[in-house]
Write a protein that holds these residues in place. Structure first.
Motif, PDB file in Angstrom:
ATOM      1  N   ILE A   1       0.850  -1.178   0.000  1.00  0.00           N
ATOM      2  CA  ILE A   1       0.000   0.000   0.000  1.00  0.00           C
ATOM      3  C   ILE A   1       0.889   1.232   0.000  1.00  0.00           C
ATOM      4  O   ILE A   1       2.105   1.127   0.213  1.00  0.00           O
ATOM      5  CB  ILE A   1      -0.932   0.046   1.231  1.00  0.00           C
ATOM      6  CG1 ILE A   1      -0.104   0.157   2.515  1.00  0.00           C
ATOM      7  CG2 ILE A   1      -1.886  -1.134   1.255  1.00  0.00           C
ATOM      8  CD1 ILE A   1      -0.883   0.670   3.707  1.00  0.00           C
ATOM      9  N   THR A   2       0.283   2.375  -0.208  1.00  0.00           N
ATOM     10  CA  THR A   2       0.969   3.645  -0.008  1.00  0.00           C
ATOM     11  C   THR A   2       0.325   4.299   1.200  1.00  0.00           C
ATOM     12  O   THR A   2      -0.890   4.482   1.241  1.00  0.00           O
ATOM     13  CB  THR A   2       0.848   4.550  -1.245  1.00  0.00           C
ATOM     14  OG1 THR A   2       1.378   3.856  -2.368  1.00  0.00           O
ATOM     15  CG2 THR A   2       1.604   5.846  -1.054  1.00  0.00           C
ATOM     16  N   PHE A   3       1.134   4.603   2.211  1.00  0.00           N
ATOM     17  CA  PHE A   3       0.652   5.203   3.455  1.00  0.00           C
ATOM     18  C   PHE A   3       1.354   6.537   3.633  1.00  0.00           C
ATOM     19  O   PHE A   3       2.565   6.582   3.836  1.00  0.00           O
ATOM     20  CB  PHE A   3       0.927   4.274   4.635  1.00  0.00           C
ATOM     21  CG  PHE A   3       0.351   4.745   5.935  1.00  0.00           C
ATOM     22  CD1 PHE A   3      -0.975   4.514   6.243  1.00  0.00           C
ATOM     23  CD2 PHE A   3       1.139   5.433   6.846  1.00  0.00           C
ATOM     24  CE1 PHE A   3      -1.520   4.950   7.443  1.00  0.00           C
ATOM     25  CE2 PHE A   3       0.617   5.873   8.052  1.00  0.00           C
ATOM     26  CZ  PHE A   3      -0.720   5.635   8.357  1.00  0.00           C
ATOM     27  N   ASN A   4       0.606   7.610   3.507  1.00  0.00           N
ATOM     28  CA  ASN A   4       1.169   8.964   3.593  1.00  0.00           C
ATOM     29  C   ASN A   4       2.376   9.139   2.679  1.00  0.00           C
ATOM     30  O   ASN A   4       3.398   9.707   3.069  1.00  0.00           O
ATOM     31  CB  ASN A   4       1.524   9.329   5.035  1.00  0.00           C
ATOM     32  CG  ASN A   4       0.312   9.692   5.854  1.00  0.00           C
ATOM     33  OD1 ASN A   4      -0.781   9.883   5.324  1.00  0.00           O
ATOM     34  ND2 ASN A   4       0.477   9.781   7.147  1.00  0.00           N
TER      35      ASN A   4
ATOM     36  N   VAL B   1      -9.011  10.115   7.653  1.00  0.00           N
ATOM     37  CA  VAL B   1      -8.279   9.187   6.799  1.00  0.00           C
ATOM     38  C   VAL B   1      -8.998   9.044   5.469  1.00  0.00           C
ATOM     39  O   VAL B   1     -10.214   8.867   5.433  1.00  0.00           O
ATOM     40  CB  VAL B   1      -8.144   7.800   7.469  1.00  0.00           C
ATOM     41  CG1 VAL B   1      -7.323   6.859   6.604  1.00  0.00           C
ATOM     42  CG2 VAL B   1      -7.518   7.927   8.851  1.00  0.00           C
ATOM     43  N   SER B   2      -8.234   9.128   4.383  1.00  0.00           N
ATOM     44  CA  SER B   2      -8.802   8.856   3.068  1.00  0.00           C
ATOM     45  C   SER B   2      -8.127   7.623   2.488  1.00  0.00           C
ATOM     46  O   SER B   2      -6.933   7.393   2.677  1.00  0.00           O
ATOM     47  CB  SER B   2      -8.652  10.054   2.128  1.00  0.00           C
ATOM     48  OG  SER B   2      -7.336  10.167   1.658  1.00  0.00           O
ATOM     49  N   VAL B   3      -8.920   6.831   1.801  1.00  0.00           N
ATOM     50  CA  VAL B   3      -8.423   5.662   1.083  1.00  0.00           C
ATOM     51  C   VAL B   3      -8.809   5.856  -0.375  1.00  0.00           C
ATOM     52  O   VAL B   3      -9.999   5.997  -0.703  1.00  0.00           O
ATOM     53  CB  VAL B   3      -9.019   4.351   1.640  1.00  0.00           C
ATOM     54  CG1 VAL B   3      -8.526   3.150   0.835  1.00  0.00           C
ATOM     55  CG2 VAL B   3      -8.657   4.182   3.112  1.00  0.00           C
TER      56      VAL B   3
ATOM     57  N   ILE C   1      -3.440   5.458   1.066  1.00  0.00           N
ATOM     58  CA  ILE C   1      -4.032   5.892   2.327  1.00  0.00           C
ATOM     59  C   ILE C   1      -3.321   7.167   2.799  1.00  0.00           C
ATOM     60  O   ILE C   1      -2.095   7.195   2.885  1.00  0.00           O
ATOM     61  CB  ILE C   1      -3.918   4.787   3.390  1.00  0.00           C
ATOM     62  CG1 ILE C   1      -4.669   3.564   2.888  1.00  0.00           C
ATOM     63  CG2 ILE C   1      -4.447   5.256   4.734  1.00  0.00           C
ATOM     64  CD1 ILE C   1      -4.322   2.291   3.579  1.00  0.00           C
ATOM     65  N   LEU C   2      -4.121   8.195   3.075  1.00  0.00           N
ATOM     66  CA  LEU C   2      -3.585   9.453   3.582  1.00  0.00           C
ATOM     67  C   LEU C   2      -4.244   9.781   4.906  1.00  0.00           C
ATOM     68  O   LEU C   2      -5.459   9.669   5.041  1.00  0.00           O
ATOM     69  CB  LEU C   2      -3.855  10.595   2.597  1.00  0.00           C
ATOM     70  CG  LEU C   2      -3.131  10.523   1.260  1.00  0.00           C
ATOM     71  CD1 LEU C   2      -3.640  11.605   0.328  1.00  0.00           C
ATOM     72  CD2 LEU C   2      -1.631  10.664   1.470  1.00  0.00           C
ATOM     73  N   VAL C   3      -3.434  10.206   5.862  1.00  0.00           N
ATOM     74  CA  VAL C   3      -3.930  10.612   7.177  1.00  0.00           C
ATOM     75  C   VAL C   3      -3.776  12.129   7.288  1.00  0.00           C
ATOM     76  O   VAL C   3      -2.708  12.668   7.004  1.00  0.00           O
ATOM     77  CB  VAL C   3      -3.152   9.911   8.307  1.00  0.00           C
ATOM     78  CG1 VAL C   3      -3.616  10.397   9.670  1.00  0.00           C
ATOM     79  CG2 VAL C   3      -3.301   8.398   8.192  1.00  0.00           C
TER      80      VAL C   3
END
Length: 67
Positions: free
Chosen positions: A3-6, A35-37, A58-60
């Motif tokens: 995944i991509t996290f931030n 949080v956006s997915v 995923i962005l926080v």
């Protein structure tokens, strides 16, 4: 699974929920975040049931005062 996290690519074990991921990545910083997915905000009451899939982005976000 990846995944991509931030903005960072991370390997993950399959079958994680968004809440489980946040518990791993941000165990003490889950207050006042959104949080956006894949560019869609996930409501906090759905984090425990929202499944994470291969190549999710995923962005926080944290709340910030402006002025």
């Amino acid at each position: 699974m990846q995944i991509t996290f931030n903005g960072l690519t991370k390997p993950l074990v399959p079958s994680l929920t968004l809440q489980q991921l946040l518990d791993q990545e941000l165990p003490d910083k889950q207050k006042s975040i959104a949080v956006s997915v894949n560019n869609t905000v996930v409501p906090k009451n759905s984090w425990s049931t929202h499944a994470i899939f291969h190549q999710d982005n995923i962005l926080v976000f944290t709340a910030a005062q402006g002025g």
